[in-house]
Design a protein around this motif. Sequence first.
Motif, mmCIF file in Angstrom:
data_model
loop_
_atom_site.group_PDB
_atom_site.id
_atom_site.type_symbol
_atom_site.label_atom_id
_atom_site.label_comp_id
_atom_site.label_asym_id
_atom_site.label_seq_id
_atom_site.Cartn_x
_atom_site.Cartn_y
_atom_site.Cartn_z
ATOM 1 N N TYR A 76 0.747 -1.339 0.013
ATOM 2 C CA TYR A 76 0.464 -0.060 -0.013
ATOM 3 C C TYR A 76 0.788 1.546 -0.266
ATOM 4 O O TYR A 76 0.807 1.913 -0.912
ATOM 5 N N ASP A 79 2.835 1.540 -3.092
ATOM 6 C CA ASP A 79 2.170 2.075 -4.230
ATOM 7 C C ASP A 79 1.915 3.624 -4.168
ATOM 8 O O ASP A 79 1.119 4.162 -4.981
ATOM 9 N N HIS A 80 1.511 4.110 -2.988
ATOM 10 C CA HIS A 80 1.237 5.887 -2.284
ATOM 11 C C HIS A 80 2.476 6.601 -2.707
ATOM 12 O O HIS A 80 2.623 7.426 -2.103
ATOM 13 N N ASN A 307 -3.802 14.637 12.397
ATOM 14 C CA ASN A 307 -4.247 14.740 11.715
ATOM 15 C C ASN A 307 -5.428 16.119 11.641
ATOM 16 O O ASN A 307 -5.998 16.049 11.588
ATOM 17 N N PRO A 347 -3.511 3.504 7.183
ATOM 18 C CA PRO A 347 -4.420 3.044 6.104
ATOM 19 C C PRO A 347 -6.127 2.495 6.969
ATOM 20 O O PRO A 347 -5.881 1.449 7.454
ATOM 21 N N ASP A 351 -8.419 0.033 0.124
ATOM 22 C CA ASP A 351 -8.613 0.821 -0.983
ATOM 23 C C ASP A 351 -8.518 2.519 -0.297
ATOM 24 O O ASP A 351 -8.585 3.173 -1.180
ATOM 25 N N ALA A 352 -7.935 3.098 0.516
ATOM 26 C CA ALA A 352 -8.213 4.632 1.200
ATOM 27 C C ALA A 352 -7.224 4.593 0.288
ATOM 28 O O ALA A 352 -6.590 4.508 0.606
ATOM 29 N N THR A 353 -7.464 6.405 0.638
ATOM 30 C CA THR A 353 -6.322 7.576 -0.374
ATOM 31 C C THR A 353 -5.271 7.039 0.973
ATOM 32 O O THR A 353 -5.676 7.100 2.355
ATOM 33 N N LEU A 354 -4.339 7.962 0.927
ATOM 34 C CA LEU A 354 -2.999 8.551 1.580
ATOM 35 C C LEU A 354 -3.675 8.987 2.493
ATOM 36 O O LEU A 354 -4.496 10.175 2.247
ATOM 37 N N ALA A 356 -3.390 12.022 5.362
ATOM 38 C CA ALA A 356 -3.222 13.320 5.317
ATOM 39 C C ALA A 356 -1.322 13.545 5.272
ATOM 40 O O ALA A 356 -1.148 14.450 4.460
ATOM 41 N N LYS A 359 0.083 12.180 3.320
ATOM 42 C CA LYS A 359 0.163 12.948 1.336
ATOM 43 C C LYS A 359 0.877 13.712 1.373
ATOM 44 O O LYS A 359 2.050 14.560 0.120
ATOM 45 N N ASP A 363 4.516 14.798 -0.963
ATOM 46 C CA ASP A 363 3.739 15.737 -1.716
ATOM 47 C C ASP A 363 4.891 17.017 -2.214
ATOM 48 O O ASP A 363 5.568 17.468 -2.933
#
Length: 366
Positions: A76, A79-80, A307, A347, A351-354, A356, A359, A363
């Motif tokens: 996971y 992949d992110h 978060n 997560p 299936d969840a987004t990364l 915060a 991320k 980024d």
Amino acid sequence: MKLDRRKFTVGAATTLGLWSLGDLARGSSEDIAPPLGVGVNLAGPEFGTQDPQFSQANPGTLGRDYTFNSRQTVQYFFDHGVKSFRIPISWERLQPKLGGELDVVYFGGLQRLLSWVTDVGGNAILDLHNYGRYRRSIDGRPVEAVLGESKGGKELLSVEDLANVWRRIAQQLKGHYSIAAYGIMNEPHNLHGLDWASASNQVVAAIREVDQQRWISVSGIDWASSQRFAEVNGQNAWINDPARRTMYEAHAYFDSDASGKYVASFAEEAKLDPDIADRPSRTLEPFLKWCQLNRVYGFVGEIGVPNEPQWLELLAEACRLIHEANAAVSYWAAGEWWGDYRLSVQPKSFDATLPAQMKMVVDNMR
């Protein structure tokens, strides 16, 4: 991460690293940086070590007291955009007898985790997560022995003990594809006058007896404080590594005491510190500038925030500073047993987004 920060539950990207101008000046033939991308700490193998009865003779049970997590978690994060995994491990579980063989079961769990990292194409930084300590059973009672501490004229935990375990680890893992670095000791502190510069040089020398290729991460003393790095470690880099593959490690948290507990809210902290927006630079620049002045590579092995929007802004600024300094970073922390831990980036589902915080690191380290 400090010993009292967390409560345990039961049940290649752009190459990073400060430019080695010193090596360039000396004409090194291997002017390369550590092979690290954006990193995350994958906690779990060190869980349960705060139990009052924990010791090398009572290490707990895999699946009940500690975990190596799963291949799905490794996949996971890779992949992110997370390429490096800092893996905290317990010295007591790894080597139940000081100077003795590595434990087959615990080391096997670590090797399995490393194989998952290899399979996805990531890399790993091993982190001996012991704070300069080793809990050993003496007369049936757990005793926390501090590195260099003596009792009754007998040394309870020696620098040679630390060198021995790393010599054995390096012997076993020197050819492993996923190992990027050996982190010789997490957050050493209150070492009762032990000369950490001399001790860490002895450990590096032991590793180099058997492995000249892997990088070595050497933490500063005093909880690896980034803000106090030069103050407590001195103005000069101290490791004499014939392979010239040593990086220096510091940790950074942005609550008022830099503990990472984040007991007060951002608003409460801001009332006491009108310049709270400057905390990333106040916290990190002493370490990053120290690395630049010494022409060595810097690794922020732990960084983390809750978060919440204002804390996330500080994290983003911190990552920009780290990136601009060509240093590496590993977020604290992922891991499947964290529960409601506020700094966790594990997560809710694969299936969840990364999350915060993670991320924000990905980024801002591009």
